[in-house]
Design a protein around this motif. Structure first.
Motif, mmCIF file in Angstrom:
data_model
loop_
_atom_site.group_PDB
_atom_site.id
_atom_site.type_symbol
_atom_site.label_atom_id
_atom_site.label_comp_id
_atom_site.label_asym_id
_atom_site.label_seq_id
_atom_site.Cartn_x
_atom_site.Cartn_y
_atom_site.Cartn_z
ATOM 1 N N ASP A 109 0.866 -1.179 0.000
ATOM 2 C CA ASP A 109 0.000 0.000 0.000
ATOM 3 C C ASP A 109 0.900 1.224 0.000
ATOM 4 O O ASP A 109 1.854 1.287 0.770
ATOM 5 N N GLY A 110 0.603 2.206 -0.820
ATOM 6 C CA GLY A 110 1.455 3.386 -0.836
ATOM 7 C C GLY A 110 0.886 4.488 -1.698
ATOM 8 O O GLY A 110 -0.224 4.393 -2.230
ATOM 9 N N ALA A 111 1.659 5.555 -1.830
ATOM 10 C CA ALA A 111 1.237 6.720 -2.611
ATOM 11 C C ALA A 111 2.451 7.527 -3.024
ATOM 12 O O ALA A 111 3.544 7.358 -2.483
ATOM 13 N N VAL A 112 2.253 8.395 -4.001
ATOM 14 C CA VAL A 112 3.294 9.302 -4.473
ATOM 15 C C VAL A 112 2.773 10.730 -4.385
ATOM 16 O O VAL A 112 1.696 11.031 -4.920
ATOM 17 N N VAL A 162 -6.993 2.847 -12.335
ATOM 18 C CA VAL A 162 -8.217 3.645 -12.388
ATOM 19 C C VAL A 162 -7.848 5.134 -12.418
ATOM 20 O O VAL A 162 -7.074 5.604 -11.572
ATOM 21 N N VAL A 163 -8.392 5.865 -13.377
ATOM 22 C CA VAL A 163 -8.150 7.311 -13.476
ATOM 23 C C VAL A 163 -9.409 8.027 -13.002
ATOM 24 O O VAL A 163 -10.464 7.950 -13.640
ATOM 25 N N THR A 164 -9.304 8.713 -11.876
ATOM 26 C CA THR A 164 -10.430 9.434 -11.289
ATOM 27 C C THR A 164 -10.286 10.935 -11.546
ATOM 28 O O THR A 164 -9.426 11.354 -12.324
ATOM 29 N N LEU A 165 -11.110 11.744 -10.886
ATOM 30 C CA LEU A 165 -11.068 13.191 -11.115
ATOM 31 C C LEU A 165 -9.898 13.839 -10.398
ATOM 32 O O LEU A 165 -9.029 14.446 -11.026
ATOM 33 N N ASN A 166 -9.860 13.733 -9.065
ATOM 34 C CA ASN A 166 -8.758 14.312 -8.295
ATOM 35 C C ASN A 166 -8.732 13.675 -6.910
ATOM 36 O O ASN A 166 -9.735 13.131 -6.448
ATOM 37 N N PRO A 167 -7.591 13.735 -6.227
ATOM 38 C CA PRO A 167 -7.495 13.149 -4.880
ATOM 39 C C PRO A 167 -8.228 13.993 -3.849
ATOM 40 O O PRO A 167 -8.307 15.220 -3.960
ATOM 41 N N HIS A 168 -8.748 13.307 -2.830
ATOM 42 C CA HIS A 168 -9.342 13.988 -1.681
ATOM 43 C C HIS A 168 -8.452 13.720 -0.461
ATOM 44 O O HIS A 168 -7.408 14.314 -0.314
ATOM 45 N N GLY A 169 -8.872 12.811 0.406
ATOM 46 C CA GLY A 169 -8.127 12.608 1.644
ATOM 47 C C GLY A 169 -7.285 11.366 1.706
ATOM 48 O O GLY A 169 -6.516 11.189 2.653
ATOM 49 N N ALA A 170 -7.394 10.469 0.737
ATOM 50 C CA ALA A 170 -6.683 9.192 0.814
ATOM 51 C C ALA A 170 -5.179 9.387 0.671
ATOM 52 O O ALA A 170 -4.712 10.243 -0.076
ATOM 53 N N ASP A 171 -4.418 8.555 1.405
ATOM 54 C CA ASP A 171 -2.967 8.573 1.301
ATOM 55 C C ASP A 171 -2.449 7.154 1.462
ATOM 56 O O ASP A 171 -3.186 6.195 1.273
ATOM 57 N N GLU A 172 -1.160 7.004 1.821
ATOM 58 C CA GLU A 172 -0.582 5.666 1.946
ATOM 59 C C GLU A 172 -1.213 4.849 3.070
ATOM 60 O O GLU A 172 -1.134 3.616 3.079
ATOM 61 N N LYS A 173 -1.887 5.513 4.020
ATOM 62 C CA LYS A 173 -2.482 4.818 5.157
ATOM 63 C C LYS A 173 -4.004 4.843 5.149
ATOM 64 O O LYS A 173 -4.648 3.857 5.495
ATOM 65 N N GLU A 174 -4.569 5.984 4.804
ATOM 66 C CA GLU A 174 -6.016 6.169 4.900
ATOM 67 C C GLU A 174 -6.682 6.049 3.527
ATOM 68 O O GLU A 174 -6.099 6.392 2.510
ATOM 69 N N ALA A 175 -7.929 5.575 3.533
ATOM 70 C CA ALA A 175 -8.719 5.463 2.311
ATOM 71 C C ALA A 175 -9.875 6.456 2.358
ATOM 72 O O ALA A 175 -10.270 6.927 3.424
ATOM 73 N N ASP A 176 -10.395 6.785 1.189
ATOM 74 C CA ASP A 176 -11.634 7.564 1.113
ATOM 75 C C ASP A 176 -12.635 6.766 0.269
ATOM 76 O O ASP A 176 -12.361 5.622 -0.121
#
Length: 227
Positions: free
Chosen positions: A35-38, A62-76
Motif C-alpha cells: 500500500d502506498g502513494a506518491v 483507475v483514473v479518477t477526477l482528483n485526490p481527496h483525503g486518501a494517502d498511503e495509510k487512509e482510504a476515502d
C-alpha cells in the motif's frame, strides 16, 4: 497483458531515485510496499496511490477526477470503490491516478486553483497506464474542466485501449460513485462532439471536437451575429 514489474517494490525501486530528484516522494504503509502513494514534496499533489492484496495478480489502473483525503495509510470513498471494483473484476491490486493531482475537497476549490493538474501528473498517468493490465477511466462530468478528460484520453489511448464502466449524459466516463455493481467494463473509444448552443439565438450553431474549439466557435458566432 503488459510486461512490467510484477510487484510494487520492484517498480518503486526502479524509479524512486529518479523521481526524488524532481521533488516527489514515494511513501508506503509499514515495512512493505503493498500500500502506498506518491506525492510532491509538500503533499499538495498526489500523483499515484495503490492498494495490493494479491501480489502475483493482474493490476487495474483507475483514473479518477482528483485526490481527496486518501494517502498511503487512509482510504476515502473513491479508493474503497476502486479496490472493490478491482477485486470484483479479478485483479490483485489497484493503482489510482487522477486527471487533476491537486488534493482538493471540492470541485469549487479545484476549479479556482491556478495549477490543479500538477507538474508531474502526466508522467505518472502514462507510466501507470503502461505498467497496468487494464486502464479504467472514471472521472465523471467534471472531466470537462479545462478539457482535461479529452487531453488525458488522447495521451493514453494511442498506446493501449482504455475502458469505462458507464458514461454520463455528456459522454464522460462515469465516476465510480453511484454506479450499480452490475455495470460492465467496455472499451472507451472517445468523446462525442460538443454541441454549441447560442443562448441569444436560442439555437445550435454547430459542433466542436473540444471545449476550447466550442469557445472559439461561440466567439466567432457572437462577432458575426451579436457585435
Amino acid at each position: 497483458m503488459s510486461t512490467r514489474p510484477r510487484d510494487a517494490h520492484e517498480w518503486i525501486t526502479s524509479i524512486g531515485a529518479q523521481r526524488a530528484q524532481l521533488g516527489e516522494r514515494i511513501t508506503t504503509r509499514g515495512s512493505t510496499d503493498e500500500d502506498g502513494a506518491v506525492f510532491d514534496a509538500a503533499r499538495e499533489y498526489r500523483y499515484a496511490l495503490w492498494r495490493t492484496w494479491r501480489v502475483t495478480g493482474p493490476r487495474l489502473f483507475v483514473v479518477t477526477l482528483n485526490p481527496h483525503g486518501a494517502d498511503e495509510k487512509e482510504a476515502d470513498q473513491t479508493t474503497r470503490l476502486a479496490r472493490e471494483w478491482a477485486r470484483r473484476l479479478g485483479f490483485g491490486s489497484v493503482w489510482i491516478g487522477s486527471l487533476f493531482a491537486l488534493r482538493a475537497p471540492s470541485f469549487g476549490e479545484l476549479r479556482s486553483a491556478e495549477n490543479p493538474i500538477g507538474p508531474g501528473n502526466d508522467w505518472w498517468l502514462a507510466r501507470m497506464h503502461e505498467l497496468s493490465d487494464l486502464t479504467l477511466l472514471a472521472w465523471g462530468d467534471y472531466g470537462r474542466h479545462l478539457d482535461r478528460g479529452r487531453v488525458v484520453f488522447s495521451n493514453l489511448a494511442p498506446t493501449r485501449s482504455v475502458h469505462a464502466l458507464a458514461l454520463t449524459d455528456s459522454g464522460q466516463p462515469h465516476h465510480l460513485i453511484g454506479l450499480p455493481t452490475t455495470a460492465g467494463v467496455s472499451i472507451f473509444d472517445g468523446f462525442p462532439p460538443e454541441r454549441v448552443w447560442c443562448r441569444k439565438c436560442q439555437t445550435h450553431i454547430g459542433t466542436a471536437q473540444s471545449i476550447i474549439e466550442a469557445h472559439v466557435l461561440q466567439a466567432e458566432h457572437d462577432a458575426a451575429h451579436h457585435p
